[in-house]
Design an enzyme around this catalytic site. Structure first.
Site, PDB file in Angstrom:
ATOM      1  N   ALA A  72      23.177  30.363 -17.499  1.00  0.00           N
ATOM      2  CA  ALA A  72      23.312  28.978 -17.937  1.00  0.00           C
ATOM      3  C   ALA A  72      24.793  28.684 -18.090  1.00  0.00           C
ATOM      4  CB  ALA A  72      22.570  28.754 -19.244  1.00  0.00           C
ATOM      5  N   CYS A 132      21.262  21.967  -9.824  1.00  0.00           N
ATOM      6  CA  CYS A 132      21.640  22.863 -10.923  1.00  0.00           C
ATOM      7  C   CYS A 132      20.642  22.739 -12.068  1.00  0.00           C
ATOM      8  CB  CYS A 132      23.044  22.542 -11.426  1.00  0.00           C
ATOM      9  SG  CYS A 132      23.598  23.653 -12.726  1.00  0.00           S
TER      10      CYS A 132
END
Length: 305
Positions: A72, A132
């Site tokens: 992340a 993303c």
């Protein structure tokens, strides 16, 4: 035994071989020069850039899984201006093709990046990241809605003279529909696939491991999903495909080529073994030579016959 022809065409770009590295796993190229000669690669895809600098998500933002990696990172990067000023001059000197990866949170972000990056920049192509999974707004919306995806690709295509590669998300129910949408938008090639959305919980703290809660899963665990999506898109869309997702060995790479990928890209595998690209190229070469294939291009989509 005659040498195998590794020359590969991708959206008008001539690559010395069909092996790239995935954005976010290879920095801006020079980070790996001590481990892998870049002139041996078909090309590299640079770390993603956004119009403004980003610090990315809070830490911890990496977590290992039994067969992969959750990340992340959140598009940490120096921003467009600093990239052009400090990094692009070095990228131009790299002994292989360099593909820029661009990300945004609005249509205007993508347009700004596309305008700034043209053929005279020394770049080979733009990979448009509309997929993303670990930023809280922007990317994933574009990557999961066909109309939005088409609009982003069309806007980028209108502003740059570089080939445009659409990087697609696997976090959709209909990957073929997404591929057709970006083809209508003018994409010259496709990258399949980005990471799958996942999470991990620390059973001792009873809390998510990642500060962002969710992250993108990469590595061997996602390879069957990636191969399936490459197979489906190859059958439905007439665009070259960059296959990625869990490639760590030459056998993995050959599987993607047989499924329909024109080019393969190594991501998380670079973290495990920085020389994986060299070993994979040798394995592909030996596989072709032993089976009488004069060109690596003969493998592309062969499993569909």
């Amino acid at each position: 035994m005659s040498p195998v022809d590794f020359t590969t065409q991708l959206a008008g770009i001539t690559l010395r071989n069909p092996l790239l590295t995935c954005s976010g796993t290879y920095g801006f190229g020079e980070e790996y020069t001590a481990y892998c000669p870049l002139e041996s690669l078909g090309g590299i895809t640079l770390k993603g850039i956004t119009p403004l600098p980003r610090l990315g998500n809070p830490v911890p933002r990496l977590a290992e899984t039994p067969a992969g990696l959750l990340n992340a990172v959140g598009l940490e990067n120096p921003g467009l201006d600093e990239f052009v000023k400090s990094y692009l001059p070095k990228v131009r000197m790299l002994p292989t093709a360099a593909i820029a990866n661009i990300s945004g949170f609005s249509l205007e972000d993508y347009v700004q990046l596309a305008r700034a990056l043209q053929k005279d920049s020394g770049l080979a192509a733009l990979e448009v990241n509309i997929s993303c999974p670990n930023v809280k707004h922007g990317g994933m919306h574009f990557g999961t809605d066909p109309q939005s995806a088409q609009e982003v690709i069309a806007a980028v295509k209108a502003e740059t003279d570089l080939p445009v590669i659409a990087k697609l998300s696997p976090n959709v129910t209909d990957i073929v529909g997404m591929a057709r949408a970006v083809q209508l938008g003018g994409a010259d090639a496709l990258s399949l696939i980005n990471t799958l959305l996942g999470m991990q919980i620390d059973i001792h703290r009873q809390r998510p491991v990642l500060a962002n809660t969710f992250g993108g899963l990469s590595g061997p665990a996602i390879k069957p999903v990636a191969v399936r999506m490459v197979w489906q898109v190859f059958q439905a869309v007439d665009l070259p495909i960059i296959g990625m997702g869990g490639i760590t060995t030459w056998q993995d790479a050959v599987e993607f080529l047989l499924a329909g990928a024109t080019v393969v890209s190594i991501g998380t595998g670079n973290f495990v073994n920085p020389q994986a690209p060299l070993e994979i190229l040798k394995g592909i070469n030996d596989y072709c030579a032993q089976r009488g294939f004069a060109s690596v291009r003969d493998l592309v989509g062969l499993a569909h016959n």
